[in-house]
Design a protein around this motif. Sequence first.
Motif: not given
Ligand SMILES: Cc1cc2nc3c(=O)[nH]c(=O)nc-3n(C[C@H](O)[C@H](O)[C@H](O)COP(=O)(O)OP(=O)(O)OC[C@H]3O[C@@H](n4cnc5c(N)ncnc54)[C@H](O)[C@@H]3O)c2cc1C
Length: 411
Positions: A14-16, A35-37, A45-47, A293-295
Motif C-alpha cells: 500500500a504505497s504507490i 494487504v500491507e506489511r 521519503g523525499y520529493q 511498480g518497483d517489484s
Molecule cells: C518509506 C518509503 C520511502 C521512500 N522514499 C523514496 C524517496 O524518497 N525517493 C524515491 O525516489 N523513492 C522512494 N521510495 C520508493 C518509491 O516509493 C518507489 O520507487 C516508487 O514510487 C514505486 O512505488 P511502489 O509502490 O512500486 O513501491 P514502494 O513505494 O517501495 O512500496 C512498496 C510497499 O509494499 C509494502 N510491502 C513490502 N513488503 C511487503 C509485504 N511482505 N507484504 C505487504 N506489503 C509489503 C511496503 O511497506 C510499501 O508500502 C520510498 C519507498 C518507501 C516504502
Amino acid sequence: MTGAMPRRVLISGASIAGPATAYWLNRYGFEVTVVERSAVVRHGGYQIDIRGTAIDVVKRMGIYPELSAARVKARTITFVDKSGKKVASLNTDDYVSQVNPDDIEMARGDLTSVLYAHTKDDVEYVFNDSIESLDMRADGVEVTFTRGAPRTFDVVIGADGIHSNTRRLVFGPEEQFSLHLGYAVAIFELPSNPAYDLPPTVYNVPGRVAGFGTQVPGGPAQAFLAFAQQDHGSVREADFEGQCAMIARAYADDGWKIPEILKGLPSTEDLYFDNVGQIRMDEWTRGRVALVGDSCFAPAFLSGQGTSMALIGSYVLATELASERDHKTAFAEYERQCRDFMVKSQNLALHSRSTILPRTKKALRKRNRTLRLLPILKRLGLGGILGRATREASNAFILPELRSEPRQKVG
Ligand SMILES: Cc1cc2nc3c(=O)[nH]c(=O)nc-3n(C[C@H](O)[C@H](O)[C@H](O)COP(=O)(O)OP(=O)(O)OC[C@H]3O[C@@H](n4cnc5c(N)ncnc54)[C@H](O)[C@@H]3O)c2cc1C
C-alpha cells in the motif's frame, strides 16, 4: 463480469503502485483487497516526481488538482563543494519548465496520502499483515497470510516494492533480478532545530551527495544522502544502529555541515535506507499473479522515474484486466505495452551524468558548468538541454484508452 474474467483481486503493498492499481480496479468494478506489511501507509521519503504520461494518468483519476496543490514550491537549490563553497545554483521552476510545465514534484508522503484517501472507502485495506503462501489453482489463488485467515482470490498483484515478497514467492530469490548500481541511499527527516534550518543545499563530491534543507523556514529538515557502497548485502542486513554507523563511515572525511547533519541521524523516526538498484525481469506475470511498480521494474531514484512508472504500470495493468478477456491475455498485453517504456526509463539511471549524483570528477565539473550556464542557455532558447533525457523518456508512452466506461461494482 463474465466468463473467465477475474473479480476478486488481492494486492500486496500500500504505497504507490498498490493503491493506484486498487483505484483503477475498484473503478472498473472489481472487489479489491490490499494487504500491507506496515501498520499504516508509510508517509516517509523525499520529493518524488510525476512526469509526462503519468500526468495523464493522474488527470484521468481526477486527482491532478489535489496533487498540484501539494506541489513543492519553487525554490533555489544551492550546490556546494567539499569546503561548503557555492559552485552553482538552480531554480527548480527553471528546471521543471524545461521538462514539462504540467509535471509535479511533491513529497512522497503527500502522494501516498491522496492515493489512500481516494481508495480507503471502497477498497478493503488489511494492515500489519503479509502474504505467507500462494497456491495457484485452475480457478483461483489460495492465499495464506502471516496473521489473517486464508482466502481465495482470482488474481494476486504484487506491488510490494523492490524487495517484493510476492515476487520471491512466485519467481524466486531477488538476486537473480537485482542490478546493484554500486550506491546506497539514506533519506530521513530531522526535527525542527535552528542548526538544521537551512535553505535547500546539495553537497557533492564525485560519487557522493548530501542534500539537505527545510521546506519552510523553521520546519523539519529533510536529508537525502547517497554514496558508493559496493557491498550491497550489508545495507539490508544491518540494524538501525548498523545503518547509522555505515552512513557515518561513508561521510567521515566530508566537510561543510555534514558532521552536524549526521549527529541528528540517530534521532530520526523513519529512516529509508537501501541499496540503489534496479529490478530487471524477463516476465512480470506468471499464472494468476502479476507484479507492478518497483517489484518488477524498479528504476532506482537516479532515473527520477519510479513514481511515474508505477502510476503508468498500474493504469495499464488494471485497464487490461478490465477488458473483456481472461487474465492471461490481459497480463500479456500489459507486458507488451509497457516493457519498452519501462526499460527506457530504467536506462536513465545508468549513465554518469546525473544532476543530483555526478559520479566522476569530469561529470561533476560538467554538471556545475551546465547549471551555471543555464540562465544564459534559457535566454538563448536552449534551456531544454538539462532535462532532455528525462523529458524524452517520461513522454515515451501513449496511454491506452479506458477499455470500458467505469461502472458500478458487481455483487
Ligand atoms: C518509506 C518509503 C520511502 C521512500 N522514499 C523514496 C524517496 O524518497 N525517493 C524515491 O525516489 N523513492 C522512494 N521510495 C520508493 C518509491 O516509493 C518507489 O520507487 C516508487 O514510487 C514505486 O512505488 P511502489 O509502490 O512500486 O513501491 P514502494 O513505494 O517501495 O512500496 C512498496 C510497499 O509494499 C509494502 N510491502 C513490502 N513488503 C511487503 C509485504 N511482505 N507484504 C505487504 N506489503 C509489503 C511496503 O511497506 C510499501 O508500502 C520510498 C519507498 C518507501 C516504502
